[in-house]
Each structure stands twice: as C-alpha cells, then as structure tokens.
Design an enzyme around this catalytic site. Sequence first.
Site, PDB file in Angstrom:
ATOM      1  N   GLU A 128       0.874  -1.264  -0.010  1.00  0.00           N
ATOM      2  CA  GLU A 128       0.191  -0.028  -0.071  1.00  0.00           C
ATOM      3  C   GLU A 128       0.828   1.304  -0.211  1.00  0.00           C
ATOM      4  OE1 GLU A 128      -3.212   1.032  -0.077  1.00  0.00           O
ATOM      5  OE2 GLU A 128      -3.230   2.614   1.429  1.00  0.00           O
TER       6      GLU A 128
ATOM      7  N   ASP B 189       1.812  -0.739   6.486  1.00  0.00           N
ATOM      8  CA  ASP B 189       2.378  -0.019   7.648  1.00  0.00           C
ATOM      9  C   ASP B 189       1.872  -0.967   9.018  1.00  0.00           C
ATOM     10  OD1 ASP B 189       3.559   1.495   6.163  1.00  0.00           O
ATOM     11  OD2 ASP B 189       2.293   3.201   6.034  1.00  0.00           O
TER      12      ASP B 189
ATOM     13  N   ASP C 216       0.283   0.374  11.398  1.00  0.00           N
ATOM     14  CA  ASP C 216      -0.447   1.444  12.050  1.00  0.00           C
ATOM     15  C   ASP C 216      -2.080   1.093  11.689  1.00  0.00           C
ATOM     16  OD1 ASP C 216      -0.814   2.336   9.293  1.00  0.00           O
ATOM     17  OD2 ASP C 216      -0.086   4.075   9.693  1.00  0.00           O
TER      18      ASP C 216
ATOM     19  N   ASP D 256      -4.065   2.639   9.718  1.00  0.00           N
ATOM     20  CA  ASP D 256      -4.424   2.534   8.149  1.00  0.00           C
ATOM     21  C   ASP D 256      -3.860   1.106   7.658  1.00  0.00           C
ATOM     22  OD1 ASP D 256      -5.701   4.730   8.441  1.00  0.00           O
ATOM     23  OD2 ASP D 256      -3.985   6.064   7.459  1.00  0.00           O
TER      24      ASP D 256
END
Length: 642
Positions: free
Chosen positions: A427, A500, A502, A504
């Site tokens: 992504e 990632d 995180d 998202d």
Amino acid sequence: MEKYEHEYGAEQIQVLEGLEAVRKRPGMYIGSTSVRGLHHMVYEIVDNGVDEALAGYCTEINVIIEPGNIISVEDNGRGIPVEIHPKTKISTAETVYTVLHAGGKFGGDSGYKVSGGLHGVGASVVNALSAWTEVTIQREGGIFQMYFEKGKTVKKLERIGDSNKTGTKVRFLADDTIFESLQYEYEVLEKRFREIAFLTKGLKITIEDKRKEDSQRVEFCYEGGLVSFVEYLNKNKEKLHKQPIYIEKNGEVPVEIAIQYTTSYSENIYTFVNNINTIEGGTHLEGFKRSLTKVFNDYARSHNLIKEKDNNLQGEDIREGITAVVSVKVKEPQFEGQTKTKLGNSEVTGIVQSMVNEALSTFLEENPAVAKAILEKCISASRAREAARKARELVRRKSALETSTLPGKLADCSEKNAEGCEVYIVEGDSAGGSAKQGRDRKFQAILPLWGKMLNVEKSRADKIYNNDKLQPVILAVGAGIGADFDITKIRYGKVIIMADADVDGSHIRTLLLTFFFRYMRPLIENGNVYLAQPPLYKLSRKGIKDIYCYTDEDLAKAYKELEEKGIQRETLNLQRYKGLGEMNPEQLWETTMNPETRILIQVTLEDAIKADEIFTILMGDEVEPRREFIHQNAKYVKNLDI
Ligand code: 0R9
C-alpha cells in the site's frame, strides 16, 4: 503403585506387541505428536462417550483438564462391560483398553455393538500413548477400577466399592516422551465440544480447565441440535427467514440438515460425517448441492419466477448467502483428500440428493413466503453473476488490447516458476518505490495498490471485477476468483501483504484478507498468504550495526543486551518507524524482504467458523456486533497511533 505381576498368555503377548506398534509410530494412529495429536487423545475418549449418547444411554459428558495436564472424561452411560470376555479371557473393559481396534472387533461379532459402529477403537491407542491411564466403571451395583502404564496393565479390573449409578470415567496423563508438549489449548477443546454438542441433540457436555487458580468452565447443551448450530453461525447476520429449514431422515445413511439464508454474499456450508468435520467436502456435500440447484430451479420455473427463455439459476446463485450444516452417519466411511477430510463413499451422493429433493420441495410448497424471499435473492445473484461475467470479459479484452494480461503497476519478477516466486502487495506510493528498488527482481514482484479499497463483505463479484484496487490483485495472482478460482494457476507461491504497522495498515490488511477469505479461500487454505512484518524500531549508534526491533519486547531485549556489553541506553539513537515509506530500499530489503532476515507471518485457516464470524463482525452490515467486539477487544490493542 505396586506392579501387578501375572503371566502373559499368547494372546496377551500379541496385545503388547500391538500397543508397542502404537508407541513406535504414534503418528499413524493419532495423526501427529504435536498439540493437534494431543487434542486428538481427548477426542478419542470423548467420542466413546458420545457413541454411548448416540445409542441412547448417556446424557452427560464431563471433561476436566486437571492440574498437571491430566485429562478426566466422565460419562453417565451404562459403563463399559466388566465381565470376562470369552475370547481374551480378561475383562471386556481391559480388552477394550489393551487390544488394538477392540472397539470395532468386539463390536461386530460379540454382541457389543459400539453404537453406529463408528468409534470406540481409540481407547487402546490413548492408553498406549499415556504415561498412565485409570478407568473407573460404575455398573451392576459396583464400582470397578483398573490402571495402566504406557498401555500395560498394572492393576487389573477389580471391584473397589458399591454404587447404584452407572457410567465410565477415564483419567489419563499423555506421555511426555511421545508428545512434543502437554499444553492443552482450552479454546480448541471448547470449540470441538461445542460442535459435538450441536451435532448430538440434547447431549450435555461440560469442559472445565482446572490448571490455574481461577478455573474456567462451560456447559454446552442444544435441544435444537443442527437448528441451534445454524442459528449460532448466523447470530451476527441478517436473516432472510426466521426459522432455519430442518431436514432429517433416519435411513441406511442417517442424514440431518439445517439451512438458513442470510443477506450476506458468502456461502457457508459445513459438513460432518460421524461428527467429523469434513473440511474438504465430498459426496454428501455433492448430493446436497445438486439437490439445492434442482429443487430451487424446479420451484422457480413452476411458479414462473424465471421465464421459459431464461437460463437456469446456477449452483453458486442458489448458494449465495446460505448457511447450512449437513451431518451424515456412514457405517464404513472412506476418507480421501489431502487432509483425509473428504467423504469418498459414492452411494452417499444419491441418498442425500433424493432425500433433500423430497423434503426441500415439500418445504418450499408449504412455505411460499420463505421460497419467494430466497429465490428473489438467487435471481439477483444470478443477475450479478451475469454482470460480473461481462465485467470480467471487459477486463480480459482490455488487457488483450494492452497486449499483456498483467496489471500495469506490477513490477514482475524474472523467474516464471510460481513456486519460488513471491509478490508483495504494497500500500502506498513511497513504500512501493522502495520495495521495487530494494527487492531481488529474480523472484520478487511488487504490486503497489492504488485507489479506493472495496469492502468485499458488502459487494458482489461484479463490483469486485470493476474495482480498480482489486482488479490488479486478481490479475497478478492469475487464478480467478470465487467459483472460478483455480489454485493451479497461481503465479506466485507466496502472496505477501506488506502494510504499515498502524491503523491504516491494519485496515488495508483486513480488507485484503477479507477478499482472500471470501474469494480466494484455497489460497489461504494452501498456505500461500503471508503478512510481512516491518520493524517498529531502529536502534543505532556510530560503530555498531543497526538493530531492528519488531516488537516492544524485542526493543527491551536489545537494550538489555547492549547494556550488558557496556553500551548505555542514552548513547543510542532510537527511531520509531511510522511507515514503510520511511525506510530506504536497502533498509526495506534487510528488514522486511530478505528471506534470510525477514519475519513473515503465514496466514492459516485453523477455524473457518471463527474466521467467518470475525469477518462478518468486522466487515459486515450489522453495527451492534461490531461495537460489542470492539468493546471486548479494545484491551488487546497495542501500538495505536493517535
Ligand atoms: C468416558 C469415556 N467413555 C467411554 O470410554 C465409554 C465406553 C463405553 C462403552 C459402553 C458404555 N459406555 C461407555 N463409555 C457400552 C456398554 C455396553 C455395550 N456397548 C457399549 C453394554 O452395557 O452392553 N463401550 C465401548 C466399547 C465397549 N463398551 C465394549 F466394547 F466393551 F463393549
């Protein structure tokens, strides 16, 4: 405990050789010596109690994991027969525990029919693979007990007291020289016993974990049987009709089926043979599917819901949104397939098919409102399938014009043999760039993702083919989707999601996993899907090699080790990675892509029911179950970046 001395007759010697074989090759009898095999030991004993319940004599089975990983299983059935067995000249109970396959062998020709003739063969195997086994039987006004070590009789069956109850209690300690670990997983056992309780209407099963101070205990008992099972599976879904459809027939092959349609787009059919989950399906599933297709098409035609000129509804249209449990009992089941969980008995197809034909067509005639609700959904699924076909054609034609069937953004690898190849689905812009530069282009391909990600839980196949983010994934993997998915066509042995660490990143991971689970499930089942694990921290200082830490525990360990070498914490530079984009190509290679040093998490499908439940809760229409889930699981959240 004093050893019981006695002479072995010829039969006894043979017995010992039999059980010695089990100890020499435990895997052959119990599947494996991993924790899976360990759980199997419990199932073997519980199954004997379930057989007694199926025979109509037992209403309750209690399982306890005692401190020290001792398993105790007690039923309130008739009790294993205690009298001397005419063939072995020892008690029937001892025979069952010391002669391999005694349950089956003695079931057939000696009057002791193990109900359904299905199980009852595992007791001697469990005995052989246990450090010790203690069997207590209440029967004929007495309490009887016998004791074994590693399958050998240490104390023969003797009467130790009086009782006016009946039942069998088995306690055993699995042999730690055979099994890799004796750590039973409570959740795994719990899941299996819930399943057994659903499959055995009215049987009460309790499981209690007494290994820790604060013991846990659950009780399962479902008067509704399979109907309760389907209601349980659909608890977070919107239903098309209130009551599950229930079909039962007790013929040569007893068949029991419960069906309920929901508004979801996925198909959830679980099949069992003699209470064993046939994950790979087989002839019973085939018969069920054939009948569904025929009955609904016949009904739709005879009630003018599809016109004469229209094509038949296809199986997949009719199974959209279905939740069903199919349970059959087969005398001599043939299990096939990779994991031996596919029913092979060919006669079962026709038996299931004709009984479902009859029962389901009657049901539809008697319940026209339910029939209409289901068929409206099937017809709309059929239209969507047609639209998906057009979308797929369009994709094919468009790609043909572009002279390549691969998505433009894909940086492919040079190696063509799928097995050794991997594709990283990445992504984001900068991470994709770094990954392209950092990779080993011989076997690593990079597919950067763009555009808005679709929640497949709420969409049908036509939308998926048209989605600008999923379309490249479908093309890159190269094996189609849904009913058309063909695992032999996959272009990469490893499909790696790199996002990632995180919120998202978690979101994109969940969306992609939902997509793989719903539309490319064999890819997960075959072990081809992985999650890349990027580091959370980098510790650096002049003169030492950079240290990457993947968890907070890693970081604490690294600090400790450095301090032991005289390097103080204050002198180190700590970088917390917010995203993959912060790493340069070399760092990305070293930490996340180099097969020698990276950490990959393989996505497995241990429990399809649980997975369906979680994806439905997290990605589905109903808000309340999601709220509840978040409420219950918020305490597990780590590294939340606000
Ligand atoms: C705790 C786990 N339960 C058992 O292992 C168990 C085995 C078993 C059983 C019978 C009844 N309860 C049982 N619990 C049984 C009894 C009779 C006939 N068949 C079965 C009877 O009273 O006539 N048995 C399983 C195998 C055998 N008994 C047999 F082979 F010894 F008959």
